[in-house]
Write a protein that holds these residues in place. Structure first.
Motif, PDB file in Angstrom:
ATOM      1  N   ASP A  20     -26.690   4.466  37.380  1.00 20.54           N
ATOM      2  CA  ASP A  20     -25.251   4.363  37.148  1.00 20.54           C
ATOM      3  C   ASP A  20     -25.013   4.242  35.643  1.00 20.54           C
ATOM      4  N   LEU A  21     -24.398   5.248  35.043  1.00 22.83           N
ATOM      5  CA  LEU A  21     -24.193   5.249  33.590  1.00 22.83           C
ATOM      6  C   LEU A  21     -23.369   4.055  33.113  1.00 22.83           C
ATOM      7  N   GLU A  22     -22.272   3.770  33.770  1.00 22.52           N
ATOM      8  CA  GLU A  22     -21.408   2.680  33.308  1.00 22.52           C
ATOM      9  C   GLU A  22     -22.105   1.332  33.400  1.00 22.52           C
ATOM     10  N   ARG A  23     -22.868   1.124  34.464  1.00 20.32           N
ATOM     11  CA  ARG A  23     -23.625  -0.129  34.605  1.00 20.32           C
ATOM     12  C   ARG A  23     -24.654  -0.244  33.476  1.00 20.32           C
ATOM     13  N   SER A  24     -25.318   0.852  33.165  1.00 23.21           N
ATOM     14  CA  SER A  24     -26.312   0.845  32.090  1.00 23.21           C
ATOM     15  C   SER A  24     -25.668   0.661  30.726  1.00 23.21           C
ATOM     16  N   LEU A  25     -24.500   1.264  30.524  1.00 21.29           N
ATOM     17  CA  LEU A  25     -23.777   1.081  29.259  1.00 21.29           C
ATOM     18  C   LEU A  25     -23.352  -0.367  29.062  1.00 21.29           C
ATOM     19  N   ALA A  26     -23.010  -1.036  30.143  1.00 23.13           N
ATOM     20  CA  ALA A  26     -22.635  -2.445  30.046  1.00 23.13           C
ATOM     21  C   ALA A  26     -23.792  -3.274  29.479  1.00 23.13           C
ATOM     22  N   PHE A  27     -25.016  -2.842  29.702  1.00 21.70           N
ATOM     23  CA  PHE A  27     -26.196  -3.522  29.160  1.00 21.70           C
ATOM     24  C   PHE A  27     -26.540  -3.018  27.757  1.00 21.70           C
ATOM     25  N   TRP A  28     -26.866  -1.742  27.649  1.00 21.37           N
ATOM     26  CA  TRP A  28     -27.373  -1.164  26.391  1.00 21.37           C
ATOM     27  C   TRP A  28     -26.332  -1.187  25.269  1.00 21.37           C
ATOM     28  N   ARG A  29     -25.080  -0.910  25.587  1.00 20.53           N
ATOM     29  CA  ARG A  29     -24.022  -0.867  24.575  1.00 20.53           C
ATOM     30  C   ARG A  29     -23.359  -2.234  24.413  1.00 20.53           C
ATOM     31  N   ASP A  30     -22.864  -2.779  25.526  1.00 19.60           N
ATOM     32  CA  ASP A  30     -22.013  -3.961  25.446  1.00 19.60           C
ATOM     33  C   ASP A  30     -22.775  -5.260  25.197  1.00 19.60           C
ATOM     34  N   ILE A  31     -23.993  -5.398  25.722  1.00 18.96           N
ATOM     35  CA  ILE A  31     -24.766  -6.620  25.490  1.00 18.96           C
ATOM     36  C   ILE A  31     -25.705  -6.452  24.295  1.00 18.96           C
ATOM     37  N   LEU A  32     -26.543  -5.396  24.304  1.00 16.14           N
ATOM     38  CA  LEU A  32     -27.504  -5.243  23.215  1.00 16.14           C
ATOM     39  C   LEU A  32     -26.868  -4.755  21.923  1.00 16.14           C
ATOM     40  N   GLY A  33     -25.823  -3.953  22.009  1.00 19.08           N
ATOM     41  CA  GLY A  33     -25.115  -3.567  20.803  1.00 19.08           C
ATOM     42  C   GLY A  33     -25.360  -2.165  20.286  1.00 19.08           C
ATOM     43  N   ASP A  42     -20.816  14.484  32.483  1.00 23.22           N
ATOM     44  CA  ASP A  42     -20.662  13.186  33.125  1.00 23.22           C
ATOM     45  C   ASP A  42     -22.010  12.615  33.548  1.00 23.22           C
ATOM     46  N   GLY A  43     -23.103  13.227  33.055  1.00 23.24           N
ATOM     47  CA  GLY A  43     -24.425  12.785  33.490  1.00 23.24           C
ATOM     48  C   GLY A  43     -25.302  12.154  32.439  1.00 23.24           C
ATOM     49  N   ILE A  56     -31.545   5.806  22.139  1.00 21.11           N
ATOM     50  CA  ILE A  56     -31.642   5.657  23.596  1.00 21.11           C
ATOM     51  C   ILE A  56     -30.715   6.695  24.224  1.00 21.11           C
ATOM     52  N   ALA A  57     -31.240   7.425  25.190  1.00 24.69           N
ATOM     53  CA  ALA A  57     -30.407   8.319  25.990  1.00 24.69           C
ATOM     54  C   ALA A  57     -30.503   7.847  27.436  1.00 24.69           C
ATOM     55  N   LEU A  58     -29.387   7.872  28.111  1.00 31.09           N
ATOM     56  CA  LEU A  58     -29.319   7.479  29.525  1.00 31.09           C
ATOM     57  C   LEU A  58     -28.815   8.672  30.310  1.00 31.09           C
ATOM     58  N   ASN A  59     -29.489   8.993  31.418  1.00 30.72           N
ATOM     59  CA  ASN A  59     -28.975  10.095  32.225  1.00 30.72           C
ATOM     60  C   ASN A  59     -29.130   9.811  33.704  1.00 30.72           C
ATOM     61  N   THR A  60     -28.264  10.473  34.486  1.00 26.54           N
ATOM     62  CA  THR A  60     -28.310  10.376  35.949  1.00 26.54           C
ATOM     63  C   THR A  60     -28.633  11.728  36.572  1.00 26.54           C
ATOM     64  N   TRP A  61     -29.181  12.657  35.789  1.00 27.11           N
ATOM     65  CA  TRP A  61     -29.422  14.023  36.260  1.00 27.11           C
ATOM     66  C   TRP A  61     -30.260  14.065  37.531  1.00 27.11           C
ATOM     67  N   GLN A  62     -31.267  13.231  37.641  1.00 25.07           N
ATOM     68  CA  GLN A  62     -32.122  13.215  38.836  1.00 25.07           C
ATOM     69  C   GLN A  62     -32.155  11.842  39.483  1.00 25.07           C
ATOM     70  N   SER A  63     -31.224  10.960  39.071  1.00 25.90           N
ATOM     71  CA  SER A  63     -31.367   9.577  39.504  1.00 25.90           C
ATOM     72  C   SER A  63     -30.062   8.876  39.894  1.00 25.90           C
ATOM     73  N   ALA A  64     -28.957   9.584  39.980  1.00 29.13           N
ATOM     74  CA  ALA A  64     -27.688   8.938  40.334  1.00 29.13           C
ATOM     75  C   ALA A  64     -27.833   8.204  41.669  1.00 29.13           C
ATOM     76  N   GLY A  65     -27.507   6.914  41.659  1.00 27.54           N
ATOM     77  CA  GLY A  65     -27.575   6.109  42.874  1.00 27.54           C
ATOM     78  C   GLY A  65     -28.976   5.728  43.310  1.00 27.54           C
ATOM     79  N   ALA A  66     -29.986   6.071  42.528  1.00 25.38           N
ATOM     80  CA  ALA A  66     -31.384   5.821  42.912  1.00 25.38           C
ATOM     81  C   ALA A  66     -31.752   4.346  42.754  1.00 25.38           C
ATOM     82  N   THR A  67     -32.883   3.994  43.311  1.00 24.26           N
ATOM     83  CA  THR A  67     -33.434   2.646  43.178  1.00 24.26           C
ATOM     84  C   THR A  67     -34.621   2.700  42.213  1.00 24.26           C
ATOM     85  N   PRO A  68     -34.976   1.562  41.601  1.00 24.82           N
ATOM     86  CA  PRO A  68     -36.144   1.536  40.715  1.00 24.82           C
ATOM     87  C   PRO A  68     -37.421   1.827  41.498  1.00 24.82           C
ATOM     88  N   PRO A  69     -38.465   2.329  40.813  1.00 25.64           N
ATOM     89  CA  PRO A  69     -39.736   2.531  41.503  1.00 25.64           C
ATOM     90  C   PRO A  69     -40.301   1.181  41.961  1.00 25.64           C
TER      91      PRO A  69
END
Length: 161
Positions: A20-33, A42-43, A56-69
């Protein structure tokens, strides 16, 4: 034929698959800076420090909605972010605490001090600062003698000012 890379070689960027891009942005951008430099459709989103095109690049091209390994599988152990000094590391620790973001570890390695945590997709993140090389622990032969000791988080926060 030489088999070593030039001394000026650096890791240029890390590209992470996220759910989820927005969830990841809340961490990488909003918390870490990290600063958002560009969206790629949109991916994908590119993030940097100090105007660089992306660290850092974040993408959902093959992972939108996926779970961690699951544990025990191959993949990224962690990405390490090198900060310029101890005060900057203390500032990041304060931001993480204010956001309620849990650490998975905090260590003094003799050569460096490091905070360990996971991003929202379970990717390991190390945020650290190096000590000056003349302070690195050495063995009797002059080789590195790195250690893993508990990092004093209260002292680190105090040094953040």
């Amino acid at each position: 034929m030489t088999t070593t890379l030039p001394a000026a070689t650096r890791i240029g960027h890390v590209h992470l698959k996220v759910a989820d891009l927005e969830r990841s942005l809340a961490f990488w951008r909003d918390i870490l800076g990290f600063e958002e430099t560009q969206r790629y459709g949109d991916g994908a989103v590119f993030l940097s420090v100090d105007g660089y095109h992306h660290h850092i690049a974040l993408n959902t091209w093959q992972s939108a909605g996926a779970t961690p390994p699951p544990p025990g599988h191959t993949g990224l152990f962690h990405v390490a972010l090198l900060l310029p000094d101890r005060a900057a590391l203390g500032t990041i620790l304060r931001r993480l605490q204010e956001a309620g973001w849990p650490l998975t570890g905090a260590s003094d390695h003799g050569v460096s001090e490091a905070l360990y945590l996971d991003d929202p997709d379970g990717n390991g993140v190390e945020i650290y600062r190096d000590r000056p090389q003349n302070e690195w622990p050495r063995d009797a032969e002059g080789g590195l003698a790195m250690v893993t000791r508990r990092l004093d988080l209260d002292a680190l926060l105090a040094d953040a000012g």
